[in-house]
Design an enzyme around this catalytic site. Structure first.
Site, short mmCIF file in Angstrom:
data_model
loop_
_atom_site.label_atom_id
_atom_site.label_comp_id
_atom_site.label_asym_id
_atom_site.label_seq_id
_atom_site.Cartn_x
_atom_site.Cartn_y
_atom_site.Cartn_z
N ASN A 33 11.60 58.71 85.13
CA ASN A 33 11.34 58.83 86.57
C ASN A 33 11.66 60.23 87.08
O ASN A 33 11.61 60.48 88.28
CB ASN A 33 12.11 57.77 87.37
CG ASN A 33 13.61 57.99 87.34
OD1 ASN A 33 14.10 58.84 86.60
ND2 ASN A 33 14.34 57.23 88.13
N VAL A 57 12.89 52.61 85.02
CA VAL A 57 13.05 51.44 84.12
C VAL A 57 14.00 50.37 84.66
O VAL A 57 14.22 49.36 83.99
CB VAL A 57 13.49 51.84 82.69
CG1 VAL A 57 12.43 52.68 82.01
CG2 VAL A 57 14.85 52.54 82.68
N TYR A 145 29.33 56.25 85.01
CA TYR A 145 28.62 56.51 83.75
C TYR A 145 29.27 55.72 82.62
O TYR A 145 28.59 54.99 81.88
CB TYR A 145 28.67 58.00 83.45
CG TYR A 145 27.91 58.44 82.22
CD1 TYR A 145 26.53 58.30 82.15
CD2 TYR A 145 28.57 59.02 81.14
CE1 TYR A 145 25.83 58.73 81.02
CE2 TYR A 145 27.89 59.46 80.03
CZ TYR A 145 26.52 59.31 79.96
OH TYR A 145 25.82 59.73 78.85
N TYR A 159 22.01 40.78 73.26
CA TYR A 159 20.60 40.56 72.86
C TYR A 159 20.46 40.49 71.35
O TYR A 159 19.62 39.76 70.82
CB TYR A 159 19.70 41.66 73.45
CG TYR A 159 19.07 41.23 74.75
CD1 TYR A 159 19.86 41.04 75.88
CD2 TYR A 159 17.71 40.98 74.84
CE1 TYR A 159 19.30 40.61 77.07
CE2 TYR A 159 17.14 40.56 76.04
CZ TYR A 159 17.94 40.37 77.15
OH TYR A 159 17.39 39.94 78.31
#
Ligand code: UDP
Length: 316
Positions: A33, A57, A145, A159
């Site tokens: 972006n 994203v 961060y 995941y």
């Protein structure tokens, strides 16, 4: 031939990854972006196997067709940037990582997360190996961060464990080279830009804090090997050559032949006092270790900054 999606592909490290996969013969889709990335980093890529999508994203991602590898590099990464974009940094590490992992699951793609030495915070173990859990202040300025990347690692492992996505995690230590922005805010671009202009070189604190700087070519090779390995736990990639920040400033002044003086500015809050990667794991699993010396890497970076600063001045 594979199809590779690189988020943050217009950033410093991301753009070199685009180069690398194209050189390997793969198709590359770069998604960015451009809040800290720049089309200048990818404008040399005119190949029909390369495409660029200007996209954030943290939103739902739709990509048509097959995707084999996804490298998630989208995030502000310089302390100056993530303090300027704290919410975006938290969002891309959390919501963005979730969306990109969802895409990897949907496509059956292998996923590699760009994590960071900042997951170790201001470390109490030195050098840092991957089994160290870190010392991070969640409510300090760097928390945006550090915690985003720690969350991203946790999400990646979830995941992997629950959705069986094939994942990799690279913990990237300080990296430098051509294509860093002049106003990136990090030590190496700041010092080089200041030295080339004979301005004061701004060392924060007394400069006795340490860092270990890895040249971009070595970093990309390590990341590439990790992606192609079958190892799912985090791997440090960085150069173990540790030095003080004031030592770095002196080296840059000497290599540029500058008349700059060193000045001491206040040390930012929570600035880690030491940092050095233990790369035993990368060495054992990937047969990787850095090849480019600091002097060689700095020389190449200085040449790039000379051109950049020349262009910036001629446009005044
Ligand atoms: N630093 C400095 N002067 C600068 C920029 C950075 O002394 O103009 C110091 C900073 O405080 C830190 C080290 O250099 O101790 C490395 O900072 P950088 O921003 O490059 O990355 P970090 O390792 O902190 O993420």
């Amino acid at each position: 031939m594979a199809r590779v999606l690189i988020t943050g592909g217009a950033g410093f490290i991301g753009s070199y990854l685009c180069d690398r996969f194209l050189a390997e013969g793969d198709d590359v889709t770069c998604m960015d972006n451009l809040i800290t990335g720049s089309v200048d980093n990818i404008s040399h890529l005119q190949d029909s196997r390369f495409s660029f999508i200007n996209y954030d994203v943290t939103n739902y991602i739709y990509i048509k067709g097959q995707v084999d590898y996804i490298l998630h590099f989208a995030s502000p990464a310089s302390p100056l940037d993530y303090m300027e974009y704290p919410i975006q940094t938290l969002k891309v590490g959390s919501l963005g990582t979730h969306k990109v992992l969802g895409l990897a699951r949907e496509k059956g793609a292998r996923f590699l997360l760009a994590s960071t030495s900042e997951t170790y915070g201001d470390p109490l173990v030195h050098p840092q190996n991957e089994d160290y859990w870190g010392n991070v202040n969640p409510v300090g300025p760097r928390g945006v961060y550090d915690e985003a990347k720690r969350f991203a690692e946790a999400m990646t492992m979830a995941y992997h464990r629950y959705h069986k996505v094939d994942t990799r995690i690279v913990r990237i230590f300080n990296t430098y080279g051509p294509r860093m922005r002049i106003k990136d805010g990090r030590a190496i671009p700041n010092f080089i830009a200041q030295a080339l202009s004979d301005e004061d070189v701004t060392v924060f604190g007394d400069g006795m804090q340490t860092r270990s700087f890895c040249y971009i070519e070595d970093m990309v090779e390590g990341i590439y090997r990790l992606l192609k390995s079958d190892y799912n736990m985090p791997v440090n990639i960085g150069n173990p050559h540790e030095m003080t920040v004031i030592g770095l400033a002196r080296e840059i002044i000497s290599l540029t032949g500058s008349r700059s003086e060193i000045v001491n500015n206040p040390l930012p809050e929570d600035d880690p006092k030491v940092r050095q990667p233990d790369i035993t794991r990368a060495n054992n699993i990937l047969r990787w270790k850095p090849q480019v010396s600091l002097t060689d890497g700095l020389k190449r970076t200085i040449e790039y900054f000379k051109t950049k600063i020349g262009v910036a001045k001629s446009n005044l």
